[in-house]
Design a protein around this motif. Structure first.
Motif, PDB file in Angstrom:
ATOM      1  N   ASP A  83       0.837  -0.967   0.134  1.00  7.26           N
ATOM      2  CA  ASP A  83      -0.051  -0.175  -0.056  1.00  7.26           C
ATOM      3  C   ASP A  83       0.979   1.333  -0.119  1.00  7.26           C
ATOM      4  N   VAL A  84       2.029   0.980  -0.280  1.00  6.84           N
ATOM      5  CA  VAL A  84       3.168   2.149  -0.327  1.00  6.84           C
ATOM      6  C   VAL A  84       3.692   2.221  -1.618  1.00  6.84           C
ATOM      7  N   GLY A  85       3.198   3.133  -2.543  1.00  5.04           N
ATOM      8  CA  GLY A  85       3.888   3.306  -4.020  1.00  5.04           C
ATOM      9  C   GLY A  85       5.217   4.245  -3.845  1.00  5.04           C
ATOM     10  N   THR A  86       5.914   3.779  -4.396  1.00  3.44           N
ATOM     11  CA  THR A  86       7.460   4.151  -4.405  1.00  3.44           C
ATOM     12  C   THR A  86       8.074   3.707  -5.519  1.00  3.44           C
ATOM     13  N   GLU A  87       8.905   4.476  -6.392  1.00  2.36           N
ATOM     14  CA  GLU A  87       9.863   3.773  -7.503  1.00  2.36           C
ATOM     15  C   GLU A  87      11.316   3.619  -6.939  1.00  2.36           C
ATOM     16  N   GLN A  88      11.335   3.574  -5.590  1.00  8.17           N
ATOM     17  CA  GLN A  88      12.640   3.235  -5.042  1.00  8.17           C
ATOM     18  C   GLN A  88      12.465   1.827  -4.230  1.00  8.17           C
ATOM     19  N   TRP A  89      11.449   1.169  -4.635  1.00  6.52           N
ATOM     20  CA  TRP A  89      11.203  -0.141  -3.871  1.00  6.52           C
ATOM     21  C   TRP A  89      11.944  -1.230  -5.023  1.00  6.52           C
ATOM     22  N   LYS A  90      13.082  -1.285  -4.989  1.00  3.15           N
ATOM     23  CA  LYS A  90      13.997  -2.296  -5.860  1.00  3.15           C
ATOM     24  C   LYS A  90      15.350  -2.460  -5.133  1.00  3.15           C
ATOM     25  N   ILE A 141      19.720  -0.903   1.307  1.00  4.32           N
ATOM     26  CA  ILE A 141      18.120  -1.739   1.188  1.00  4.32           C
ATOM     27  C   ILE A 141      17.179  -0.886   1.440  1.00  4.32           C
ATOM     28  N   PRO A 142      16.162  -0.826   0.481  1.00  4.84           N
ATOM     29  CA  PRO A 142      14.923  -0.109   0.935  1.00  4.84           C
ATOM     30  C   PRO A 142      13.936  -0.784   1.820  1.00  4.84           C
ATOM     31  N   ILE A 143      13.451  -0.137   2.823  1.00  2.44           N
ATOM     32  CA  ILE A 143      12.538  -0.675   3.891  1.00  2.44           C
ATOM     33  C   ILE A 143      11.145  -0.051   3.985  1.00  2.44           C
ATOM     34  N   ARG A 179      23.322  -0.563   4.586  1.00  4.63           N
ATOM     35  CA  ARG A 179      22.237   0.635   4.771  1.00  4.63           C
ATOM     36  C   ARG A 179      21.057   0.566   4.507  1.00  4.63           C
ATOM     37  N   GLY A 180      20.160   0.738   5.708  1.00  4.26           N
ATOM     38  CA  GLY A 180      18.769   0.614   5.382  1.00  4.26           C
ATOM     39  C   GLY A 180      18.079   2.010   5.251  1.00  4.26           C
ATOM     40  N   ARG A 181      17.271   1.948   4.163  1.00  3.98           N
ATOM     41  CA  ARG A 181      16.731   3.481   3.907  1.00  3.98           C
ATOM     42  C   ARG A 181      15.207   3.173   3.844  1.00  3.98           C
TER      43      ARG A 181
END
Length: 398
Positions: A129-136, A144-146, A193-195
């Motif tokens: 339910d979170v739209g983001t282009e960074q989710w890869k 790591i995208p979190i 690193r977690g972002r």
């Protein structure tokens, strides 16, 4: 035309006309307000987690004594997943993929580092339910995208921070927090690193991309693919009795209780239908009141109309004044209902704005068109009834 109208309006009852106008005004206002309120409420219910759009249920099996002793399994088998997907209320289903290694998170504040053990899970992207282009994530990336549950931030701001005298953190600042992630397993240890790229209202877990879970499990895990212990299910309706019965029969537990949402959805639909139904009843009453008034007027003027027909007036011309009367009354009712609709919207729109950030109500164009269509339809029915009455007098005269 003017002389004809003066002749025919002698027996026009002001009280009956006012009665029709009031009944028509109430009916038209209720119908338009119900329609507009429904359209204004839709943006609130069209958000991804709205119970009006169905539920996203996170299912797990009950943990009993056998699982506690290590003699049973709480995982979902392939057959159970296939059976779940085949249920008529299930629109889609996906499994949680857990990390098969140890995760430790570290964050620094004011020169002091805080660390704790974490857990990672992944779900198919279509359930986010979170739209983001960074989710890869690509193998070899050190970042790591979190996605974090929103209630984690709420627990800190309204629980931990207030009790410890610490400053509260806004969502924007929270997204800028960078975590040190230590992953250990299979005889290896690495730091990433977690972002934080988003906050989830739907999933109560720490999410990372599926691509990262697959890669990291291969690098740090035991190498064996495990059955999922949790499943996310998208239903095509709010969780009702059929869904609850199936889950109880299978012994599945649901994170959170959505039964109240299902009741609220049903009550909302019943309320909207009930209000619209009441408005249509009032509109029907006004239609019959007007028809009774017009027929009474026609009956009182039947002698004059027969004389007009004998003098050579066409039935269309004799019926026209009465048809214009009904059309004018319906038009006045519509025009009077629109300001009342504006007042009703001014009452409930602020309440809706509180429910959703950036709320934008629907326009009134569709509602006005529907009101005009209803007024035109009523006028058409009136015109047909009046014309049939005049034609019957003409046949009687013949």
């Amino acid at each position: 035309m003017t002389l004809l109208w003066k002749l025919l309006r002698c027996h026009l009852s002001i009280a009956q006309t006012v009665g029709f106008a009031l009944a028509g005004l109430v009916g038209m206002t209720i119908v338009l307000a119900a329609l507009q309120a429904y359209r204004d409420v839709l943006p609130v219910f069209n958000v991804p987690d709205s119970f009006m759009q169905g539920d996203y249920l996170v299912l797990s099996k009950r943990v009993g004594a056998l699982q506690t002793l290590g003699l049973g399994s709480s995982d979902f088998t392939s057959a159970e997943l296939d059976e779940l997907k085949a249920q008529p209320f299930v629109r889609d289903a996906g499994a949680f993929t857990p990390a098969d290694y140890r995760v430790k998170g570290t964050v620094g504040a004011g020169g002091v580092e805080f660390s704790t053990y974490l857990f990672f899970e992944a779900v198919p992207d279509r359930f986010l339910d979170v739209g983001t282009e960074q989710w890869k994530y690509e193998p070899g990336d050190r970042e790591i995208p979190i996605i974090i549950p929103r209630n984690y931030l709420n627990l800190y701001n309204y629980g931990f921070a207030r009790s410890q005298g610490l400053p509260q953190i806004s969502e924007g600042i929270f997204r800028r927090v960078s975590l040190g992630i230590d992953i250990a397993g299979n005889g290896r240890t690495e730091r990433f690193r977690g972002r934080i790229v988003g906050l989830s209202n739907r999933l109560n877990t720490i999410l990372v991309p599926e691509s990262f879970i697959r890669w990291s499990n291969g690098q740090f895990g035991q190498g064996s693919e495990k059955q999922p212990s949790r499943v996310i299910v998208e239903t095509d309706r709010a969780a009702g009795a059929a869904v609850s019965d199936y889950l109880a029969r299978k012994g599945y537990e649901v994170e959170g209780d959505r039964r109240d949402d299902a009741k609220a959805a049903r009550l909302l639909r019943l309320a909207a239908g009930g209000v619209g139904g009441v408005g249509l009843v009032f509109s029907a009453m006004s239609f019959y009141i007007l028809m009774l008034s017009v027929f009474l007027l026609l009956q009182k003027n039947s002698g004059k109309m027969e004389n007009l027909l004998l003098l050579g007036y066409a039935p269309v011309r004799v019926a026209l004044p009465y048809q214009l009367l009904t059309f004018g009354l319906n038009l006045c009712v519509l025009l009077a209902a629109l300001p009342l609709l504006w007042l009703v919207r001014g009452w409930y729109l602020p309440e809706l704005a509180v429910l959703q950030e950036g709320y934008s109500p629907a326009g009134v164009g569709v509602t006005v068109l529907c009101g005009a269509a209803l007024a035109a339809l009523l006028s058409l029915f009136n015109a047909i009834a009046i014309r049939r009455k005049i034609d019957s007098l003409n046949r009687k005269k013949s």
